[in-house]
Design an enzyme around this catalytic site. Sequence first.
Site, PDB file in Angstrom:
ATOM      1  N   HIS A 198      11.206 -36.384 -36.026  1.00 14.06           N
ATOM      2  CA  HIS A 198      11.283 -36.934 -37.380  1.00 14.06           C
ATOM      3  C   HIS A 198      10.501 -38.243 -37.492  1.00 14.06           C
ATOM      4  CE1 HIS A 198      15.333 -34.623 -37.973  1.00 14.06           C
ATOM      5  NE2 HIS A 198      14.300 -33.821 -37.803  1.00 14.06           N
ATOM      6  N   HIS A 220      12.157 -28.726 -44.417  1.00 19.93           N
ATOM      7  CA  HIS A 220      12.466 -29.458 -43.188  1.00 19.93           C
ATOM      8  C   HIS A 220      11.745 -28.849 -41.996  1.00 19.93           C
ATOM      9  CE1 HIS A 220      14.498 -32.184 -40.518  1.00 19.93           C
ATOM     10  NE2 HIS A 220      14.590 -31.157 -39.685  1.00 19.93           N
ATOM     11  N   ASP A 255       9.291 -30.724 -39.316  1.00 20.33           N
ATOM     12  CA  ASP A 255       9.298 -30.607 -37.856  1.00 20.33           C
ATOM     13  C   ASP A 255       7.918 -30.231 -37.321  1.00 20.33           C
ATOM     14  OD1 ASP A 255      11.983 -31.247 -37.571  1.00 20.33           O
ATOM     15  OD2 ASP A 255      12.657 -29.165 -37.452  1.00 20.33           O
ATOM     16  N   HIS A 310      10.360 -25.534 -32.803  1.00 17.69           N
ATOM     17  CA  HIS A 310       9.789 -26.534 -31.902  1.00 17.69           C
ATOM     18  C   HIS A 310       9.073 -25.899 -30.714  1.00 17.69           C
ATOM     19  CE1 HIS A 310      11.756 -29.775 -34.017  1.00 17.69           C
ATOM     20  NE2 HIS A 310      12.945 -29.230 -33.835  1.00 17.69           N
TER      21      HIS A 310
END
Length: 306
Positions: A78, A235, A239, A262
């Site tokens: 973030h 969101h 990421d 991720h």
Amino acid sequence: MQTTLASCATFAGTGLHSGRPAKCVVKPAPAGHGVVFCRVDVSARTATIPALWTHVRATALNTRIGNADGIEVSTVEHLLAALAGCGVHNARVELHGPELPALDGSAARFVRGVMDAGIKRLAAPLDVIEVTSPITVSSGDAWARLTPSDALEIDLTIDFPDAAIGRQQKVLDLGNGTFVRELCDSRTFCRQSDIEHMRRQGLALGGTYDNAVVYDGAGVLNPGGLRHKDEAVRHKMLDVMGDLSLAGYPLLGRYEGYKSGHAMTHRLVEALLSDPSAHRLRRCDDGLAKRLPGAGLVAADLAAVA
């Protein structure tokens, strides 16, 4: 030209996964320094960790980086997204603990802190990584791809069984202040059915309705509801922005992903930078600089929630 902060920005709160108090100070750094984390709470031969893909140690529900001495920092994505989205290329992040503060679960307060600290241009040219040929990674039905583009673009699709999330797709050109206007205030999220499993794994120990959106079937459990109807995919794009910054330079390319997270974004960056035929370093001229994230950013770009 390369940039850094004009002054320091301090953030404090609780680690989303550790549940422990967390504090970091983002400081100015010279040209060529890049973004480097420093654990000031430990005594080790080397307490610094460059924010680079070669230092990624884990990617389960967050991105954790570490060094050869075993010093690690988790949930870096973030803050990295905020720095990249504001066009900050050099910073020293001094951290009092193993995890960054979750704040409200988005990057908005990090962005506000960076903008309040100010962004300083440095007397050094900026290079970018240009994607020159397509490269793809996959796992099951999930995949991620980078293809050539004259800007940073993200085209992301997520698909969850929960009716409140479902299938969401969003496409953005991340040039100028788009990250700040469109993505930075979107919060991390989870499914109510996954919370007990995550906590048994030592994750989400600091999670609350104040720093995460919790979906439960067709409903959203947070008293305040959503900030955006498609907050979940926004969101995930946030990421992606943070994880792509681990390339070490601003990226010129189109990122396309389906159910990517991720781990997959990290694998994609690794595949790109391990293939000399798929990328090249390009010196940034004035025309290109105007298309990069953060160029022309103004205070009015920042959402009211920050």
